[in-house]
Design a protein around this motif. Structure first.
Motif, short mmCIF file in Angstrom:
data_model
loop_
_atom_site.label_atom_id
_atom_site.label_comp_id
_atom_site.label_asym_id
_atom_site.label_seq_id
_atom_site.Cartn_x
_atom_site.Cartn_y
_atom_site.Cartn_z
N ASP A 94 48.05 35.02 20.62
CA ASP A 94 49.14 34.76 21.54
C ASP A 94 48.61 34.71 22.96
N ASP A 95 49.04 35.64 23.81
CA ASP A 95 48.63 35.61 25.21
C ASP A 95 47.42 36.50 25.43
N ASN A 96 46.47 36.42 24.50
CA ASN A 96 45.31 37.29 24.49
C ASN A 96 44.25 36.90 25.50
N HIS A 97 44.48 35.81 26.24
CA HIS A 97 43.49 35.36 27.21
C HIS A 97 43.68 36.05 28.55
N SER A 98 44.27 37.23 28.56
CA SER A 98 44.48 37.95 29.80
C SER A 98 43.20 38.62 30.25
N SER A 99 43.33 39.52 31.20
CA SER A 99 42.15 40.23 31.65
C SER A 99 41.60 41.13 30.56
N CYS A 100 42.29 41.27 29.44
CA CYS A 100 41.77 42.01 28.30
C CYS A 100 40.64 41.25 27.62
N ARG A 101 40.32 40.07 28.09
CA ARG A 101 39.27 39.27 27.47
C ARG A 101 37.89 39.86 27.71
N SER A 105 31.10 32.37 42.71
CA SER A 105 31.71 33.44 43.50
C SER A 105 33.12 33.08 43.94
N LEU A 106 33.65 31.99 43.38
CA LEU A 106 34.99 31.53 43.74
C LEU A 106 35.98 31.86 42.63
N GLU A 107 37.12 32.45 43.01
CA GLU A 107 38.12 32.89 42.04
C GLU A 107 39.21 31.84 41.87
N PHE A 108 39.70 31.72 40.64
CA PHE A 108 40.83 30.83 40.36
C PHE A 108 42.11 31.52 40.83
N THR A 109 42.86 30.88 41.69
CA THR A 109 44.00 31.52 42.33
C THR A 109 45.19 31.71 41.39
N HIS A 110 45.10 31.21 40.19
CA HIS A 110 46.20 31.40 39.23
C HIS A 110 45.80 32.32 38.08
N GLY A 160 33.77 31.37 36.47
CA GLY A 160 34.32 31.68 37.79
C GLY A 160 34.23 33.16 38.12
N LYS A 161 34.64 33.50 39.35
CA LYS A 161 34.56 34.89 39.81
C LYS A 161 35.45 35.79 38.97
N GLY A 162 34.91 36.97 38.63
CA GLY A 162 35.63 37.93 37.83
C GLY A 162 34.64 38.83 37.12
N SER A 163 35.14 39.70 36.26
CA SER A 163 34.24 40.57 35.49
C SER A 163 33.33 39.71 34.62
N TYR A 164 32.05 40.02 34.66
CA TYR A 164 31.07 39.14 34.04
C TYR A 164 29.81 39.93 33.70
N SER A 165 29.19 39.61 32.58
CA SER A 165 27.91 40.19 32.21
C SER A 165 27.01 39.08 31.67
N HIS A 166 25.88 38.88 32.36
CA HIS A 166 24.95 37.86 31.89
C HIS A 166 24.40 38.23 30.51
N GLN A 167 24.16 39.52 30.28
CA GLN A 167 23.67 39.98 28.99
C GLN A 167 24.63 39.62 27.87
#
Length: 477
Positions: free
Chosen positions: A186-193, A345-350, A307-314
């Protein structure tokens, strides 16, 4: 030649120029964005022309009962999948132009009969505004980041406690467990991703040390309690019959490197996580089985930009590259192709974070946007907006009709492919399409022998638990 920020900016600007239809309501709704960018080297190879050829938004999937045997419903409307399907639409038109004797921005004749290849100096990269759901989203939290999913407070001792940590709808799903190879979405693509790291031994040590400190603090009030490190979570659930998530505290909440399906508040689906799909596209290509009839080799992304946000290259390396790096015995034209992984380093405003910062109490609860936008660089009807797998705004009475179909649904992409075949002179028809009685979508997919051989090797060596779509859902024509 190009930078991650330049790619992000191009994609965000392209989205901003699209009509309002399907876009989230500012401050109340959020969504995710993904895009495919065509890169073309200049004649002197000193500059690169960059063009968005497909863009998608979306956060949702449909349940099993809503899937259609007509191929006219979008099962997976996560942004990454929408963008890739829009790219298939673009590539189909480019091949149509090529076989019709018109100029194509992408293809030139190959060395085999009826085959085409990507022009020299042409490549594709993928952009997504947030880390793909599934394995790429599992990594340790840092600093004072807020956990988007409720953290586990103790190791579960029995199944009832484990279910108690989940949302009520999800716990009901665990009890019923319908279908052998299906998960909810469902709406699982939230910040819980976002979640975990591959170095679990280190995580175990850190948790033990934290537990020891907390035991001391129970007897020494002056000793400050410390919380164990935690993970960014992914809502995507492990596929059935495979390794399960331990659901232990902190860094041991998730298993890593495993296939996952997109869950939510409803019945299960067959939609694999975007991490898994991107990993698969890294070997089989983004063109799919049908277009592989016409191509001398798969089309793979040269780079993936987040895009900008929580991220891990590993975690991105593990999810998109390492899991398939050992695959061998692929047929001619196929190979393990590792994309370059970069973050802007640019964030999606939506996105969810930005929407939350702009939210006011009077707007009610923040929610994911129900619509999915697809835009393709094609000559006819480039924009396609859907909701619940159908064109946005269609009435219940119109469901199942031609007017309700998305232009990137399986059946519409199949019909576009059939027009490509019809436009191809018999003398230039690929060998795999000659002298065969092919009728259904399934028939044409299975006739792409080399592609199917590559998929078999990938499944056997890397993804043996990848759920198979029921054949009855692929027999439309």
């Amino acid at each position: 030649m190009w930078s991650p920020d330049e790619i992000a900016s191009i994609c965000y600007n392209h989205f901003n120029k699209l009509p309002k239809r399907g876009k989230p309501e500012a401050g109340r709704e959020w969504t995710l964005l993904a895009a495919v960018i065509l890169l073309t080297d200049s004649s002197d190879q000193k500059t690169v022309h960059k063009q968005v050829v497909s863009l998608g938004t979306g956060t949702k999937c449909i349940g099993q009962s809503a899937m259609s045997m007509k191929g006219d419903v979008l099962n997976d409307s996560h942004a990454e999948v929408i963008a890739r399907r829009g790219c298939v639409r673009y590539l189909t038109e480019q091949l149509y132009r090529a076989v019709s004797g018109q100029s194509s921005d992408v293809f030139c004749p190959g060395t085999e009969k009826g085959k085409w290849t990507v022009k020299p100096g042409v490549s594709f990269l993928f952009f997504t505004s947030q880390t793909p759901c599934g394995d790429a989203s599992i990594f340790p939290m840092t600093g004072s980041q807020a956990q988007p999913c409720e953290p586990v407070k103790a190791v579960q001792k029995d199944e009832s406690e484990r279910r108690g940590l989940k949302r009520q709808a999800e716990s009901e799903l665990e009890e019923t467990r319908p279908g052998p190879d299906m998960k909810t979405s469902d709406d699982n693509h939230s910040s819980c991703r976002k979640s975990g790291d591959s170095n679990q031994d280190e995580g175990i040590t850190e948790i033990k040390e934290c537990n020891q400190l907390n035991e001391v603090s129970d007897f020494q009030p002056d000793v400050k309690k410390v919380c164990p490190p935690d993970l960014h979570r992914t809502g995507a659930k492990c596929v059935p019959d495979g390794p399960a998530d331990p659901l232990k505290p902190g860094l041991l909440y998730h298993s890593v490197g495993v296939l996952r399906v997109k869950p939510g508040r409803g019945e299960r689906t067959l939609s694999l996580s975007c991490s898994d799909k991107l990993s698969r596209w890294g070997i089989l290509g983004i063109q799919g089985a049908l277009l592989s009839h016409y191509l001398q080799g798969p089309i793979c992304f040269s780079a993936v930009v987040v895009g900008k946000g929580s991220y891990s290259h590993q975690a991105m390396e593990r999810a998109l590259k390492t899991r398939c790096s050992h695959v061998r015995g692929l047929p001619s034209g196929f190979s393990v192709r590792a994309p370059e992984l970069l973050q802007a380093s640019l964030e999606f405003t939506h996105n969810h974070t930005h929407t939350e910062s702009k939210h006011t109490h009077s707007q009610g609860r923040i929610s994911p946007c129900g619509a999915a936008i697809s835009w393709s660089a094609v000559s006819q009807q480039p924009l396609d907006v859907t909701a619940n797998g159908y064109k946005q705004g269609v009435t219940k009475k119109a469901l199942g009709t031609l007017q309700a179909r998305s232009l990137i649904s399986k059946v519409e992409l199949f019909h576009s492919f059939l027009k490509l075949v019809a436009a191809t002179e018999d003398s230039h028809l690929p060998e795999t399409l000659c002298g065969k009685d092919l009728r259904t979508y399934w028939d044409y997919k299975q006739a792409a022998g080399t592609y199917q051989q590559a998929w078999t090797q990938l499944r056997l060596q890397a993804f043996p638990l990848w759920p198979r779509s029921p054949r009855e859902l692929l027999l439309f024509h």
